[in-house]
Design an enzyme around this catalytic site. Sequence first.
Site, PDB file in Angstrom:
ATOM      1  N   GLY A  90       0.825  -1.199   0.000  1.00 39.07           N
ATOM      2  CA  GLY A  90       0.000   0.000   0.000  1.00 39.07           C
ATOM      3  C   GLY A  90       0.858   1.248   0.000  1.00 39.07           C
ATOM      4  N   GLY A 107       0.098   9.328  -0.087  1.00 39.11           N
ATOM      5  CA  GLY A 107       0.770  10.516   0.389  1.00 39.11           C
ATOM      6  C   GLY A 107       2.269  10.304   0.471  1.00 39.11           C
ATOM      7  N   SER A 148       3.659   8.149   2.600  1.00 43.59           N
ATOM      8  CA  SER A 148       3.900   6.888   3.310  1.00 43.59           C
ATOM      9  C   SER A 148       3.736   5.697   2.376  1.00 43.59           C
ATOM     10  CB  SER A 148       2.943   6.747   4.496  1.00 43.59           C
ATOM     11  OG  SER A 148       1.610   6.640   4.042  1.00 43.59           O
ATOM     12  N   LYS A 149       4.448   4.632   2.714  1.00 44.95           N
ATOM     13  CA  LYS A 149       4.341   3.365   2.006  1.00 44.95           C
ATOM     14  C   LYS A 149       4.296   2.254   3.041  1.00 44.95           C
ATOM     15  CE  LYS A 149       7.017   4.961  -2.010  1.00 44.95           C
ATOM     16  NZ  LYS A 149       8.224   4.728  -2.840  1.00 44.95           N
ATOM     17  N   LYS A 172       5.340   0.314   8.026  1.00 46.81           N
ATOM     18  CA  LYS A 172       4.880   1.570   7.441  1.00 46.81           C
ATOM     19  C   LYS A 172       6.054   2.542   7.428  1.00 46.81           C
ATOM     20  CE  LYS A 172       1.110   4.937   7.696  1.00 46.81           C
ATOM     21  NZ  LYS A 172      -0.150   5.291   8.392  1.00 46.81           N
ATOM     22  N   ASP A 202     -13.027   9.903  10.987  1.00 45.41           N
ATOM     23  CA  ASP A 202     -12.947   9.539   9.563  1.00 45.41           C
ATOM     24  C   ASP A 202     -13.036   8.028   9.404  1.00 45.41           C
ATOM     25  OD1 ASP A 202     -12.713   9.854   6.818  1.00 45.41           O
ATOM     26  OD2 ASP A 202     -10.524   9.771   6.859  1.00 45.41           O
TER      27      ASP A 202
END
Length: 982
Positions: A660, A663, A665-666, A681, A775
């Site tokens: 995944g 933005g 981050s991976k 992460k 959210d």
Amino acid sequence: MDEEESTERQMQIAMLCQKLAMMKQLFNEDDTDYINQAISSNSPDTCRTFLSNLEKKGNPQADPSLLSKLMDSYTRVFSSMPLGKYSQNESYAKMLVRFAELKAIQDVNDAQTSFDIARSHCKDFAFVHVAYAQFELLQGNMKKCTMILQKAFEMNAKPRHVLEAAVRNLKTGKRQLLSHEDKENLSVSALDHTQGSRRSDGTCELKPSNTFLHSDQKFSPQEENGPVWRTGSQHRRTAMAERVPMVPLSIPENETSDSDCAQKAEAPFTHSSGFSRQTSGSSVRSAFSLCSSKKGTPDGDSYSLNIKPPVISPDYLREDIEEGHTITALLNRAEKRETARTEETTDINQIISTNSTEGCQAFLKNLEKRADPHSDAAFLSKLLDCYSKVFARFPLAEHCKTESYARMLVRYAELKGIEDPEDAADDFSIARSHCKAFAFVHIAHAQFELSRGNSRKSVSILQKALSSNARPIELLQTAIRNLKSGKTLLLPAEHQESSEAENVEAQNGMKREENPVKAPEDHQKPFSKETSSEWKIPALITKHTSPEDRKAPVEPVSSSSSHHAVRTPAPLRLNPSLSCQTPNYRQPNPNSFVTPVVKQRPVIVSVPATAQKMCPTALPCTPQSGVSYIQPPTQTPSSAFSNESITIKGKQFFIFKMIGRGGSSKVYQVFDHKKHVYAVKYVNLEEADAQAVESYKNEIEHLNHLQQYSDQIIKLYDYEITSSYIYMLMECGHLDLNTWLRNRKTVKPLDRKAYWRNMLEAVHTIHKHGIVHSDLKPANFLIVDGSLKLIDFGIANQIQPDVTSIMKDSQVGTLNYMPPEAIKDTSSNGKPGSKISAKGDVWSLGCILYCMTYGKTPFQNITNQISKIHAIIDPSHEIDFPDIPEKDLLDVLKKCLVRNPRERISIAELLDHPYLQLQPQPAPEPAETSSSDFKRILNELVALQSPNSIARAASNLAMMCNSGRKLDVSECVKSSSQTLWK
């Protein structure tokens, strides 16, 4: 009991019949023999014809099994026909394009990667660029579509009229870049080309037709059924042993000891098929003309090609072809290649075994002078693999203070920039954060960002380098002056040379000491014109060498020469004798020569997966990169160790694949030395603003604090925070709830109830600790071992226990799950704002449960965003609640989706709601059993002779007692009597 066993036998028979039927169906539908025949023909035309006919059997978009079979078939074709050899064949290019189009059915991101690979390697074909542009247009990327077509003109793709037609249709606003008529004309042209140039009989004689000799025709076809003369060992070597895991140049010719490697694209073809009588140069460009005279071969049946490539002279190429006129010469050549390859692998391992980072840097630096990695994709991949081997042997945490190690990190990042600038940016950040004491590391990163047009970031990097006291400071000051003066090169070559001269001299001295015999050969070896400092300058990442520069390393060298003359080892990330790779898995820069690289991710059979840089043994990969959240049961980390790793607080974790990104981050799937699987992460703080950095730190704080309070919060095992990046080592799940819901038409009631309880428990935990998520959506929950876990806190806000709500300066959340109070304007003193509270999370959870019940969110059918917002906040707009059998569930939905937050149900009340409570059946009143009944039962048991019969009768008696029913003596006697006849 006889009836039970009879029923069981009938079920077994039925299962056997079903398996036989499946085997019969599989046998009837098995195309293995046909695909094997197509592949063995070594003809892309034949393989493409087979795949086209296979696709006509159904609709891949509606038939997943057909799609899977097609993907597997393409996989096998690409495994046997490497991209480096066949990329200039029109049929092969069309297969790459069709594969990418089929991948779009599975995963759009993977399809984009496949299109990038096809366009970078088959750039001479206009239809490749048009297909990619069409794909981007359908995704709504008009700007990228236009850019692709413009680049196609710059690359001089043919036929030009196809590109012009596509541009016209794009400008007129059409959704189809090529009309059906244009596609038919293109297909007819290709068909004429194929039929006109194919051999007419089995004598291996080529009959050139007018179509073939036409100046517009780009390629001669690949042969189909040439008689193959090769030994079993040669078959095995061609098929398996020389398969390169990262680069699909898997046949011997691209592994020769010659330093021209991938630049001799035509001559190796003769070598690869040296035991078959066939035409040479089956994929020669239109710039090459066909000679009417025949070569002086023993058979006299192959035509020579007057090849005039821009890099290698025709004479040199013909000399190389003439070496293979006899089988003996070809066998000897193959043996030399095999010996050279063994020595290459041994050589890099020997260098690594010296435990000297200086020696490794010197070896890699000299190795790079043998070819140009910017234009030679195969050579680039081998360089990257060598660096990966070095980094695997020398952990970052232990050697980051060494200058030679820092220079290797920088050069590795620069080379990665040729393939994927995004990955290169990550590598530069890692190098800069660990080797911050060296000025050249910061300058290299700044140069890289400047070459991408990020001058502001380049300035920021250099300023931070000054504040971090990097040395020598004179280099930083020079770089800043050059940047302010508008120069594109931060450091001239002389500065690079002076800064490294001392280090190079020490390395050369060490090498002479370690290899006293080879030193004279090093002196004699001709290298390219590239200066010793040129390789370190990031600005040269996009530099393409001229033909004169590339001629220098073409001279063949002996396999026994020094480190300079040693071939780069094939990038064997796994078992070198079993790995089979094909065009694969990158997100390359369209302007770079991209190696079709597998990002070391494990492949799931029939649905190949997007890792990250891991490839499994004995399974061919396809030119795509599906991000699969499901771990293949047959794949074990021990069989697929990666050379790319992440070190978190001194512990090394090997990358499986990227699962995944978003933005800055991976998220990677990784495993440790004990084969435990985790998720890491990675957050690049260089690209994140202050608010994002703060939210990431809050997320770590929340996760770390809540570990002990609930099992429904994702586990955070460890983390590492620096000024430039964050690593979070977390629990790895299978797939998120959003994906799970997308793959199902309906949700089973028990699954829905279990997942609903998991979600409530997770949110209840964060609420008890004063955290409002604000959210919540299905993607925030991950399925781990059959249970849902909250994986992040979104735009989480911590509130005090005595505060019921807080004000936000902007609306937050995802619209389909956003509560009305978060949308309503509650501005004060002219400052906009909105209110959020724990009850807002209840609304979001209600929307998720609504989706699990009805297959859509409450306002999903309203497509206009403004109308949707009005519907959410408008009390007069009634939410539709279709009738369902579960009345308690319906009651939960209605109480969650109340617009007034004060009247909305709370999480605690939802946990106590009857919907989650088990509905106990009223226990039957125990019936009294008379002593006469017991007496009859005991007598019956005594009469039974078989221990099995007694056991069955006792079991029936126990079941009657446990059920609370009155003991039926006749039933017990009946059961016992039946056992006597067994």
